[in-house]
Design an enzyme around this catalytic site. Structure first.
Site, short mmCIF file in Angstrom:
data_model
loop_
_atom_site.label_atom_id
_atom_site.label_comp_id
_atom_site.label_asym_id
_atom_site.label_seq_id
_atom_site.Cartn_x
_atom_site.Cartn_y
_atom_site.Cartn_z
N ASP A 133 8.36 -3.40 10.19
CA ASP A 133 7.74 -4.75 10.11
C ASP A 133 6.88 -5.28 11.32
O ASP A 133 6.82 -4.39 12.11
CB ASP A 133 8.78 -5.86 9.84
CG ASP A 133 8.31 -6.96 9.01
OD1 ASP A 133 6.96 -7.31 9.22
OD2 ASP A 133 9.03 -7.80 8.33
N GLU A 168 8.53 -17.71 5.92
CA GLU A 168 9.21 -16.81 6.99
C GLU A 168 10.25 -17.98 7.73
O GLU A 168 10.61 -18.92 7.06
CB GLU A 168 8.73 -16.08 7.98
CG GLU A 168 7.79 -14.91 7.14
CD GLU A 168 7.25 -13.82 8.03
OE1 GLU A 168 7.95 -13.48 9.10
OE2 GLU A 168 6.14 -13.28 7.98
C1 BGC Z 1 6.55 -10.07 7.38
C2 BGC Z 1 6.49 -8.95 6.23
C3 BGC Z 1 4.89 -8.79 6.17
C4 BGC Z 1 4.32 -8.48 7.50
C5 BGC Z 1 2.88 -8.29 7.33
C6 BGC Z 1 5.86 -9.88 8.68
O1 BGC Z 1 6.05 -10.96 9.29
O2 BGC Z 1 7.95 -9.95 7.65
O3 BGC Z 1 7.12 -9.28 5.31
O4 BGC Z 1 4.88 -7.78 5.26
O5 BGC Z 1 4.71 -9.63 8.26
O6 BGC Z 1 2.14 -9.55 6.99
C1 BGC Z 2 0.78 -12.91 10.49
C2 BGC Z 2 1.73 -12.59 9.67
C3 BGC Z 2 3.04 -11.99 10.14
C4 BGC Z 2 3.52 -13.13 11.34
C5 BGC Z 2 4.38 -12.64 11.82
C6 BGC Z 2 1.33 -13.89 11.51
O1 BGC Z 2 0.48 -14.11 12.71
O2 BGC Z 2 -0.42 -13.28 9.87
O3 BGC Z 2 1.56 -11.60 8.50
O4 BGC Z 2 3.98 -11.86 9.15
O5 BGC Z 2 2.29 -13.30 12.18
O6 BGC Z 2 5.08 -13.41 13.03
#
Ligand code: BGC
Ligand code: BGC
Length: 649
Positions: A337, A539
């Site tokens: 991730d 998230e």
């Molecule tokens: C998320 C994932 C996602 C990745 C890319 C992460 O923060 O947990 O689900 O695929 O970001 O955007």
């Molecule tokens: C991104 C997401 C990612 C996240 C993780 C964001 O800045 O756009 O894709 O999941 O950071 O913290």
């Protein structure tokens, strides 16, 4: 002299071959591949020799078996080229020339990672520029570009946005999920993207979790059935087809099973926390959807940020390598991730060594590829990571790239642009919305609403708000409660559905005192619709200790109640909220989840053109005492609405 002649003829042959190669590939749609121009055609100096493996490598032969191509290519690669393949970078952190220089294997758009002008042609231009750069490397290994198309191609303005999984779970309709997977793959392919970070196979045990809406259900079987159906829709019968994309079941494993208060990320509470269960529970509750995904042909897997009994999943060799690759027989690659490996240890080098040895094949770095490649290089040089492990990781990545047909079809066809947000896909979205609605209560025959009802009041800011309907992972990572992308709001859908003689009055604050009846008194509408719910989030930012309906929403329901005969509440939310005390204020109550852009589906069912068929895939608690699920299961009283509940009018 002889040597020179030989050399020249080799060059000539190379040029002819590359011209031929580009000819054959024009059979499949290619847009941005510049035709190689033979400006200085040398005099033919000798008859063309037979093609050799040197000039006509097996790995570039689309007819050769995938494994033969993998081995051939791997044998040609330098260490630098191999480590590049294991590197996945966020698109804002690298220029196309960085892809060429470091032989990078993958690029991604994170949440909100759109080009400056958010439309299909700029997406294509952006993705193609990275692909072009990859094809300029010595071995011409294409990049794989990834996005979170978790409910449609959500970062792309104008894409069809389907209901989030929490709503799709309520449809219990595997065939629908397959069709949504297909439609999503088509919209992605139109932008030259063949890798989707979906489906989420979480089995949610605690709805306080901010990612609840990304999951189909609290029930293992529902997640297994729907997750597999969706994956099959994305991947079709052959990944090599232009309109199929690589699925990425995530987040392995125990997603949705962490304990409240165990997160150590930012101000998160449960997201990225610790799953404190024994192995039997892990295997029975959380593993089946993954087993089914592998059996259905999953070739990429994302590790979870969370931990199992104190050890981060990105560091879990027994889970990633022994269980997933070994026992389940996974032949594809494990992707980390977003900066997931960084959480293993304060020392980045240590994190790299542990995670790669545990089985991470491609690292979503995501910002600093040079730092990662340097650490990885040092680890190999010092013997902390074996070359055999590197080769295994690269084999898995290359195998998947060959299966995806990227070498033959690195670019999309501009003609595919019209697939994005197409009428067909929106009709499908509308069907999904209809089937996702769960009717929780219907007193006084409030539903269905007659289309010729003379006066209807509609209240609530989210009644006319595409962004609120879509939730997180839409245009921006966290989503935006505004009209961010084309679609049909609930209000627009209602206005389009009622008879010509019906008046629809909308006031977001529920103030209708100025609407007068024939006696010049404030009118009482036959039907009032109040749209309430959660503001978008994603998230851990959506982790909530208290799932009560907001004060503002309660006030709105109370405000509208005396102004209407029948009150219908539409709840837009990423999970069940606590509504026990508000329920008696309404005649009818509809859980609409996060329906996406096709709000017409709500009007279709509320006005009786289609029946309610949705059934809860999550138990609906009476109070926070019944959260998490284990507390509900232990409570004597039972849920407000049990799993499987849903009225049919
Ligand atoms: C998320 C994932 C996602 C990745 C890319 C992460 O923060 O947990 O689900 O695929 O970001 O955007
Ligand atoms: C991104 C997401 C990612 C996240 C993780 C964001 O800045 O756009 O894709 O999941 O950071 O913290």
């Amino acid at each position: 002299m002889k040597k020179i002649t030989h050399f020249l003829s080799l060059i000539l042959m190379l040029m002819i071959l590359s011209a031929c190669a580009s000819k054959t590939s024009t059979a499949t749609p290619l847009t941005n591949t510049p035709e190689p121009t033979l400006t200085h055609t040398p005099e033919p100096v000798a008859p063309t020799p037979e093609p050799t493996l040197e000039t006509h490598p097996i790995y570039l032969d689309p007819e050769a078996p995938v494994e033969a191509r993998v081995e051939d290519l791997l044998a040609r690669m330098t260490l630098e080229e191999k480590l590049g393949q294991m590197t996945l970078i966020e698109k804002n952190s690298v220029q196309p020339k960085g892809v060429t220089e470091y032989f990078l294997g993958g690029i991604l758009s994170g949440g909100g990672g759109s080009p400056e002008s958010n439309n299909v042609s700029h997406w294509v231009e952006m993705v193609n520029s990275f692909q072009q750069a990859a094809l300029e490397t010595r071995l011409k290994i294409p990049i794989i570009y990834g996005v979170d198309a978790v409910h449609g191609h959500g970062n792309l303005k104008g894409a069809t946005i389907f209901p989030h999984n929490v709503g799709l779970g309520a449809t219990h309709d595997a065939d629908l999920l397959t069709r949504i997977g297909q439609a999503t793959a088509e919209e992605m392919a139109a932008t030259g993207i063949w890798w989707n970070y979906a489906p989420v196979l979480a089995v949610v045990q605690d709805i306080r979790w901010g990612r609840t809406y990304e999951a189909y259900s609290e029930n293992t079987e529902v997640v297994t059935t729907l997750g597999t159906a969706y994956l099959q829709g994305l991947q079709g019968t052959s990944l090599a087809e232009p309109f199929t994309v690589l699925a990425t079941p995530k987040h392995f494993i125990g997603d949705g099973g962490t304990t409240w208060g165990t997160s150590t990320t930012n101000n998160y509470q449960i997201d990225q926390g610790d799953m404190q269960v024994d192995e039997t529970t892990l295997r029975t509750l959380f593993l089946p959807p993954y087993q089914a995904a592998v059996d259905a042909g999953a070739m990429s897997l994302m590790a979870s940020y969370s931990s199992w009994n104190g050890t981060k999943m990105h560091a879990q060799g027994p889970l990633l390598t022994d269980l997933f690759k070994g026992e389940l027989g996974f032949q594809g690659f494990v992707v980390s991730d977003w900066a997931g490996i960084d959480q293993i240890d304060a020392d980045f080098y240590t994190s790299v060594v542990i995670s790669i040895n545990a089985g991470v094949d491609m690292n979503m770095v995501p910002y600093d590829h040079v730092m990662f490649i340097n650490a990885l290089t040092k680890a190999v040089e010092q013997g902390d990571i074996s070359l055999a492990r590197i080769d295994d990781a690269v084999r898995r990545i290359l195998r998947t790239k060959f299966m995806l047909g990227l070498f033959e079809r690195p670019f999309p066809d501009p003609a595919w642009e019209s697939l994005v947000g197409s009428a067909d896909h929106r009709v499908l979205g509308q069907e999904a919305v209809r089937k996702s609605l769960v009717l929780l209560q219907n007193e006084n025959a409030a539903l269905p609403i007659a289309k010729d009802t003379p006066l209807i009041f509609i209240a609530g800011e989210y009644a006319d708000n595409i962004g609120a309907q879509c939730g997180g992972w839409t245009i921006e990572w966290q989503g935006v409660a505004a009209n961010i992308t084309p679609g049909t709001t609930i209000l627009e859908a209602f206005e389009a559905t009622v008879s010509a003689g019906t008046t629809v009055q909308y006031n977001r604050f529920g103030r209708f005192e100025n609407v007068l009846d024939e006696n010049n008194q404030p009118a009482i509408a036959e039907v009032g619709i109040v749209v309430v719910g959660e503001a978008p989030y994603a998230e851990g930012q959506g982790d909530r200790a208290d799932l009560a309906l907001s004060e503002k929403d309660i006030a709105l329901i109370t405000q509208v109640r005396p102004q209407v005969n029948k009150l219908v509440v539409i709840l837009l939310s990423g999970r069940p909220l606590i509504i026990t005390e508000q329920l008696p204020l309404a005649d009818a109550w509809v859980a609409a989840w996060l329906p996406g852009t096709e709000g017409q589906g709500i009007a279709d069912v509320l006005f009786g053109d289609y029946p309610f068929t949705g059934k809860l895939a999550f138990s609906w608690p009476r109070s926070m005492e019944q959260v998490p699920l284990s507390a509900l299961q232990a409570s004597a009283e039972g849920a407000l609405f049990p799993f499987g509940f849903g009225l049919e009018e």
